[in-house]
Design an enzyme around this catalytic site. Structure first.
Site, PDB file in Angstrom:
ATOM      1  N   SER A  52      -6.075  -0.136   7.135  1.00 38.95           N
ATOM      2  CA  SER A  52      -6.668  -0.317   5.817  1.00 38.95           C
ATOM      3  C   SER A  52      -5.624   0.078   4.788  1.00 38.95           C
ATOM      4  O   SER A  52      -4.628   0.706   5.119  1.00 38.95           O
ATOM      5  CB  SER A  52      -7.889   0.580   5.655  1.00 38.95           C
ATOM      6  OG  SER A  52      -7.447   1.920   5.527  1.00 38.95           O
ATOM      7  N   ALA A  53      -5.844  -0.274   3.540  1.00 37.11           N
ATOM      8  CA  ALA A  53      -4.886   0.050   2.491  1.00 37.11           C
ATOM      9  C   ALA A  53      -4.660   1.559   2.414  1.00 37.11           C
ATOM     10  O   ALA A  53      -3.629   2.014   1.956  1.00 37.11           O
ATOM     11  CB  ALA A  53      -5.389  -0.479   1.159  1.00 37.11           C
ATOM     12  N   CYS A  54      -5.641   2.332   2.888  1.00 33.14           N
ATOM     13  CA  CYS A  54      -5.557   3.798   2.777  1.00 33.14           C
ATOM     14  C   CYS A  54      -4.745   4.412   3.902  1.00 33.14           C
ATOM     15  O   CYS A  54      -4.564   5.606   3.942  1.00 33.14           O
ATOM     16  CB  CYS A  54      -6.960   4.401   2.814  1.00 33.14           C
ATOM     17  SG  CYS A  54      -8.150   3.433   1.936  1.00 33.14           S
ATOM     18  N   SER A  55      -4.284   3.614   4.866  1.00 38.46           N
ATOM     19  CA  SER A  55      -3.595   4.236   6.006  1.00 38.46           C
ATOM     20  C   SER A  55      -2.238   3.612   6.257  1.00 38.46           C
ATOM     21  O   SER A  55      -1.686   3.768   7.323  1.00 38.46           O
ATOM     22  CB  SER A  55      -4.444   4.073   7.265  1.00 38.46           C
ATOM     23  OG  SER A  55      -4.477   2.713   7.639  1.00 38.46           O
ATOM     24  N   SER A  56      -1.695   2.883   5.275  1.00 41.51           N
ATOM     25  CA  SER A  56      -0.429   2.210   5.550  1.00 41.51           C
ATOM     26  C   SER A  56       0.646   3.251   5.825  1.00 41.51           C
ATOM     27  O   SER A  56       0.636   4.344   5.284  1.00 41.51           O
ATOM     28  CB  SER A  56      -0.047   1.299   4.390  1.00 41.51           C
ATOM     29  OG  SER A  56      -0.466   1.865   3.189  1.00 41.51           O
TER      30      SER A  56
END
Length: 139
Positions: free
Chosen positions: A70-74
């Site tokens: 997700s964008a939060c875990s790149s």
């Protein structure tokens, strides 16, 4: 305000082409998140029996920039906590593909992704023992 609205509408139109196009071309995919209640420029799908990192490398070779998780875990190889919170298994979270659209994304870009992605997935799955088991079970 008007420019932003029309840009958002344009991105939503392109996003929805991907949201409908990917599952209609590739078996065993699932959209992560709500079909409409999502950012106008974000598509996140899990493509089973394919590892996210391999998918990214292969798409990159064809000129398609994407992410996994997700964008939060790149930047992290851990399965995304956001996707796990949505109820995905760790393996589904690791097979997720995130495509982000922008003001330079064109209809041709979307068509290109819809042409290339199924080819890449087919090639990667042909090397996957897990996918072989699925095919065997279907016969």
């Amino acid at each position: 305000g008007r420019d932003i609205d029309s840009e958002a509408q344009r991105e939503i139109f392109l996003r929805d082409l991907l949201i409908k196009g990917i599952p209609s071309r590739i078996e065993y995919t699932r959209l992560n998140g709500h079909p409409q209640k999502r950012l106008p420029n974000n598509v996140n799908v899990s493509i089973e029996y394919v590892e996210g990192e391999s998918l990214l490398l292969n798409l990159d070779l064809r000129g398609i920039a994407a992410s996994t998780g997700s964008a939060c875990s790149s930047g992290s190889l851990e399965p995304s906590h956001v996707l796990l919170a949505l109820g995905l298994t760790p393996s589904l979270a690791q097979s997720s593909l995130r495509l982000t659209l922008g003001k330079y994304t064109s209809r041709e870009d979307i068509d290109y992704v819809l042409e290339v992605l199924p080819e890449v997935v087919t090639r990667l799955r042909s090397m996957s023992p897990l996918y072989e088991d699925v095919l065997r079970a279907k016969r």
